[in-house]
Design a protein around this motif. Structure first.
Motif, short mmCIF file in Angstrom:
data_model
loop_
_atom_site.label_atom_id
_atom_site.label_comp_id
_atom_site.label_asym_id
_atom_site.label_seq_id
_atom_site.Cartn_x
_atom_site.Cartn_y
_atom_site.Cartn_z
N TYR A 1 2.50 6.26 -0.11
CA TYR A 1 1.55 5.79 -1.12
C TYR A 1 2.26 5.40 -2.41
CZ TYR A 1 -2.39 5.65 -4.30
OH TYR A 1 -3.31 5.23 -5.22
N TRP A 2 3.23 6.25 -2.80
CA TRP A 2 3.93 6.02 -4.07
C TRP A 2 5.12 5.07 -3.94
CZ3 TRP A 2 1.38 7.02 -8.26
CH2 TRP A 2 0.40 8.04 -8.24
N ASN A 3 5.28 4.43 -2.81
CA ASN A 3 6.41 3.51 -2.57
C ASN A 3 7.74 4.20 -2.87
OD1 ASN A 3 4.56 1.38 -2.13
ND2 ASN A 3 4.53 0.88 -4.31
N LEU B 1 6.98 -3.41 2.87
CA LEU B 1 5.87 -3.91 2.06
C LEU B 1 5.24 -5.18 2.64
CD1 LEU B 1 7.12 -3.08 -1.54
CD2 LEU B 1 4.98 -2.31 -0.49
N TRP C 1 0.93 -2.95 1.46
CA TRP C 1 0.99 -1.59 0.95
C TRP C 1 -0.28 -0.80 1.31
CZ3 TRP C 1 -2.04 0.45 -3.23
CH2 TRP C 1 -1.69 1.77 -3.58
C1 LIG Z 1 3.39 0.00 -4.21
O1 LIG Z 1 3.86 -1.35 -4.15
C2 LIG Z 1 2.83 -2.33 -3.98
C3 LIG Z 1 3.46 -3.69 -3.80
O2 LIG Z 1 4.42 -3.95 -4.79
C4 LIG Z 1 1.85 -2.26 -5.15
O3 LIG Z 1 0.81 -3.19 -4.98
C5 LIG Z 1 1.29 -0.86 -5.28
O4 LIG Z 1 0.47 -0.76 -6.42
C6 LIG Z 1 2.40 0.19 -5.35
N1 LIG Z 1 1.80 1.49 -5.31
C7 LIG Z 1 1.86 2.38 -6.29
C8 LIG Z 1 1.12 3.65 -6.11
O5 LIG Z 1 2.47 2.18 -7.31
#
Ligand SMILES: *[C@@H]1O[C@H](CO)[C@@H](O)[C@H](O)[C@H]1NC(C)=O
Length: 471
Positions: free
Chosen positions: A315-317, A337, A341
Motif C-alpha cells: 500500500y505504501w509503495n 506499478l 497501484w
Molecule cells: C503509490 O504510488 C502510486 C503511483 O505512483 C500513487 O498513485 C499512490 O498514491 C502511492 N501510494 C501511497 C500510499 O503513497
C-alpha cells in the motif's frame, strides 16, 4: 455464674475441637493435593520452559569495563569527550535498533568522542518470558533489558579499537551519568537540526551532524529527541532514511569504519552456535567437511502475522530496506506499478516477493544454488545443507522440508532445532543472524531489517553479491 461461664466456654472449645478434628482430614487432603499440584506444575514448567536470564555476571562485566574509570587520561576519564544519543529508538525490534546503534557509533567515532551505548530495551510483545512480567513484579513497570554485550561484541559495545587508534572507547549509559552529570552536558535538540536536512542523502545528513558536533567545544554532548508529537521518528538516522535509497551514499564510509570492520558476534551467540554445530555435520562419509557453512544455504522465512505487514508495504509503495538496496545485489525490487497501484494484481505481485508460497521457496532455493555453484568455477562444488530461519512450525514447515529434501537438500535444520539455554534463548535472533552470516548462500526478505543487517555483515566478511538473494 462463674461455673456456668466456664462450662459454656468449655462447650464452645469442645465444639471447635470436634469440628477441627472432622475438618483435619480435609485440611490434610488439601495440603497433599497442593503439594502434588505444585510439584507437577514446577516439574512440567522446568521441563518445557527455561527461566528468564538474569545476566548477573554480564551486567557486572559491562559495568567493570576498563574505560569506566574517571582517572584515565584524555580523551577518556573525567576530562574525556562523550556523545550520547538520547534520541535512540527504544522498544522496537532488535534489528531496527541495531542498524541505528551502529550508525550512531560511527558518528561518534568520526567526531572522536566516546559513544555512550544503550542496552537493548525489549518491546513488550517480543520479550520471550511474558509470564515473568506479571502485574505484581517490579519488571511490570519497566521494559525488560538485555545487556548490549549479550547481543554483539566490538567497539560499539565497549570493546577496544584497533591498536594505535586512540579514539575513546564506548561507555555504558550508567557511566555516562557519572562522568557527564546533567549540568555539564551540552544538549543538541533534533528539532533544531533535522528540518534543514530532511530528505537529504545520507552522506549529507551525516556530514551536517558531524560538523555540528565537531564545532561543539563541550566535553559532554547529548542529542535530545523532539517530542513524539513533533517528530514520530526523532532519531539522527531515522526510519525514513533507513527505508529509502538515501541511505546508500553512507555505505562507503560506514562499511570501512572500524564500527563495521571490528563488529563481532557476542560470546553468547558464538557459544550457542558451537554447541549446536553437530546438527550441521553431514552424516555420510562423502559429505565430510571441515566447515559446514561452506555447504550451507540459509533462508529467512517469516510467516504467521506477516501477510498484513506485506500488504501494508504494498500500500505504501515501500522499497526494500537499507542495505538490501545495494545496487550490486542480484534481486532488486521493481515496483509493479504498471499493474496499477493497490489493485489485486499489484498486491499479488508484491506478496510473491514478500510472502512466497512453499513451491516458490523451493524453486528459488534451487535457482540460487545453481547460480551460486555456477559462479564458483573450478572450486569444490557442494551446497546441500539447508538452515531455515523461521517462526513457522507444524505441518506447513514439515511439508516444506519434505519438498526441499526431494530437491536434493540432504540436511535440513530449522531455528527450533537449536538447543538453547536461557541467555541464548533471549538472543536467539542474533544466533539465527550469525548462522545466516556464515552460510555460503543466504536468501532473505528485502523489506526486512533482519535481512539487511545480515547483508551488512556478509559484505564486510567479503561474501559475493551472488550469495545474497531475496525472494
Ligand atoms: C503509490 O504510488 C502510486 C503511483 O505512483 C500513487 O498513485 C499512490 O498514491 C502511492 N501510494 C501511497 C500510499 O503513497
Amino acid at each position: 455464674m462463674e461455673y456456668s461461664k466456664t462450662a459454656k466456654r468449655n462447650r464452645t472449645l469442645r465444639r471447635i475441637l470436634v469440628r477441627g478434628a472432622l475438618q483435619k482430614p480435609r485440611i490434610l487432603g488439601f495440603i497433599a493435593v497442593s503439594i502434588l499440584l505444585y510439584t507437577w506444575f514446577s516439574y512440567t514448567r522446568d521441563k518445557s520452559k527455561l527461566p528468564p536470564p538474569s545476566y548477573k555476571r554480564l551486567w557486572k562485566w559491562q559495568q567493570d569495563l576498563p574505560q569506566h574509570n574517571l582517572n584515565l587520561p584524555f580523551p577518556e576519564g573525567r576530562t574525556g569527550r562523550y556523545l550520547k544519543f538520547s534520541c535512540e529508538i527504544k522498544q522496537l525490534g532488535w534489528n531496527n535498533v541495531f542498524n541505528e546503534l551502529l550508525m550512531n557509533a560511527h558518528l561518534a567515532y568520526e567526531t572522536q568522542r566516546a559513544f555512550v551505548f544503550q542496552d537493548y530495551f525489549w518491546k513488550d510483545e517480543y520479550y520471550q518470558w511474558p509470564e515473568s512480567r506479571s502485574y505484581w513484579s517490579t519488571s511490570y513497570w519497566y521494559p525488560m533489558q538485555t545487556p548490549l554485550n549479550a547481543l554483539i561484541s566490538g567497539p560499539t559495545a565497549g570493546g577496544p579499537w584497533a591498536p594505535g587508534d586512540d579514539t575513546p572507547r564506548s561507555v555504558s549509559n550508567k557511566y555516562w551519568k557519572t562522568v557527564c552529570p546533567s549540568r555539564e552536558r551540552k544538549r543538541i535538540y533534533t528539532r533544531d537540526i533535522k528540518p534543514a536536512i530532511a530528505n537529504s542523502p545520507g552522506d549529507e545528513i551525516f556530514a551536517h551532524w558531524k560538523k555540528i558536533i565537531l564545532d561543539t567545544p563541550e566535553r559532554c554532548v547529548e542529542i535530545v529527541p523532539a517530542p513524539r508529537k513533533q517528530d514520530n521518528y526523532p532519531q539522527v538516522f531515522d526510519l525514513w532514511l533507513w527505508g529509502s535509497s538515501r541511505i546508500l551514499p553512507l555505505w562507503e564510509s560506514f562499511s570501512k569504519s572500524p564500527v563495521s570492520q571490528l563488529l563481532d558476534s557476542s560470546p553468547i551467540v558464538k557459544a550457542a552456535i558451537v554447541r549446536n554445530k553437530f546438527l550441521f555435520s553431514p552424516r555420510d562419509r562423502a559429505g565430510w567437511t571441515k566447515n559446514p557453512y561452506d555447504r550451507m544455504m540459509a533462508m529467512h522465512i517469516r510467516r504467521g502475522d506477516f501477510k498484513e505487514a506485506c500488504l501494508n508495504l504494498a500500500y505504501w509503495n515501500s522499497t526494500f530496506y537499507s542495505w538490501n538496496l545495494m545496487p550490486s545485489l542480484p534481486d532488486p525490487l521493481d515496483m509493479p506499478l504498471h499493474l496499477g497501484w493497490n489493485t489485486p494484481a499489484y498486491n499479488v505481485a508484491i506478496l510473491e516477493r514478500c510472502l512466497p508460497d512453499a513451491e516458490s521457496i523451493v524453486d528459488k532455493a534451487r535457482r540460487a544454488r545453481e547460480e551460486y555453484l555456477g559462479s564458483l568455477g573450478s572450486q569444490e562444488k557442494n551446497l546441500d545443507i539447508m538452515y531455515l530461519l523461521t517462526n513457522e512450525k507444524g505441518e506447513w514447515l514439515e511439508e516444506m522440508k519434505k519438498a526441499l529434501e526431494k530437491d536434493g537438500w540432504s540436511m535440513i535444520v530449522t531455528s527450533s532445532d537449536l538447543e538453547l539455554n536461557s541467555e541464548e534463548t533471549d538472543v536467539s535472533m542474533a544466533i539465527d543472524m550469525d548462522i545466516a552470516r556464515m552460510a555460503a548462500v543466504f536468501i532473505g526478505n528485502g523489506w526486512s531489517s533482519f535481512t539487511s543487517n545480515i547483508v551488512h555483515r556478509r559484505f564486510i566478511d567479503g561474501k559475493l553479491p551472488i550469495s545474497m538473494r531475496f525472494w
